[in-house]
Scaffold this active site. Sequence first.
Site, short mmCIF file in Angstrom:
data_model
loop_
_atom_site.label_atom_id
_atom_site.label_comp_id
_atom_site.label_asym_id
_atom_site.label_seq_id
_atom_site.Cartn_x
_atom_site.Cartn_y
_atom_site.Cartn_z
N SER A 1 36.87 61.55 86.78
CA SER A 1 35.84 62.52 87.13
C SER A 1 36.15 63.87 86.49
O SER A 1 37.26 64.40 86.62
CB SER A 1 35.76 62.68 88.66
N SER B 1 31.86 58.48 88.06
CA SER B 1 32.73 59.49 88.67
C SER B 1 32.66 59.51 90.19
O SER B 1 33.54 60.08 90.84
CB SER B 1 32.38 60.88 88.12
N LYS C 1 28.70 65.53 92.69
CA LYS C 1 30.09 65.44 93.16
C LYS C 1 30.12 65.68 94.67
O LYS C 1 29.12 66.02 95.30
CB LYS C 1 30.98 66.49 92.47
N SER D 1 27.22 57.75 85.25
CA SER D 1 28.66 57.57 85.08
C SER D 1 29.30 57.11 86.38
O SER D 1 28.66 57.11 87.44
CB SER D 1 29.32 58.88 84.63
#
Length: 256
Positions: free
Chosen positions: A201, A47, A110, A45
Amino acid sequence: MPVASRYLSAQVAAPVKETVKTIVYAGLIALGIRSFLFEPFTIPSGSMVETLLVGDFLFVSKYSYGYSRYSLPFGLPVIPGPGRLFGEGPERGDVAVFKNPLAPKIDFVKRVVGLPGDTIQMRSGRLFINGAPVERSRVAPTEYRDKYGIVKHATRYRETLPNGRSYEILEESDSGPADNTPVFEVPDGHYFALGDNRDNSTDSRFASHVGFIPAENFVGQAEILFFSLDHDTSFWEFWRYPSGVRWERIFDAIGP
């Protein structure tokens, strides 16, 4: 069984036995590397754009934060928890892989911005740590493709944390659903993480999806990109590699 037949069987069995032993040993070595040193991950993804792009393949160092049950394949409960063995938790600014606290079979990547005891808040798109705004400077307008190939427009900013670590983030606006939040108080033994692509996100701002991250949920620190494919190229499409590989990203270090 005749002597000649027994001899022939023994001659055939010996190399088969050696082959099986070699495969077992290789499997154990690979398992050890994956469990205690490095584990490969791919980015599905956007994010973490622009730090990580859809189609990036990266190595995560297991030893950076010590070891917990999630350092092992399938999260086997061999290492007692909570907490970690032989190491400390992530530092502010680290790009880290962790198991989603609410769905431990799912890996997230993250950036850690909040440590145990911190207060974290978003105000009009700005990150506040312990009541103070994090330095943010505008870089330039930009565009990127999401995992579906859709072009999105955003603004690049450079964010600098209190410990001096600096990196770029993306903001489509400063008035998105998670650009204004309540104050989050990070509990002891937990961390707070955000995606660099702030308006796209699912991260610690969403308590019903991620929330605070327990120390034992960290798999490791994202260290280096070892391969990267653009959004139009699948891993198995070898014939498209010459043009579909992002050669300039291979062996790039991750993080500030």
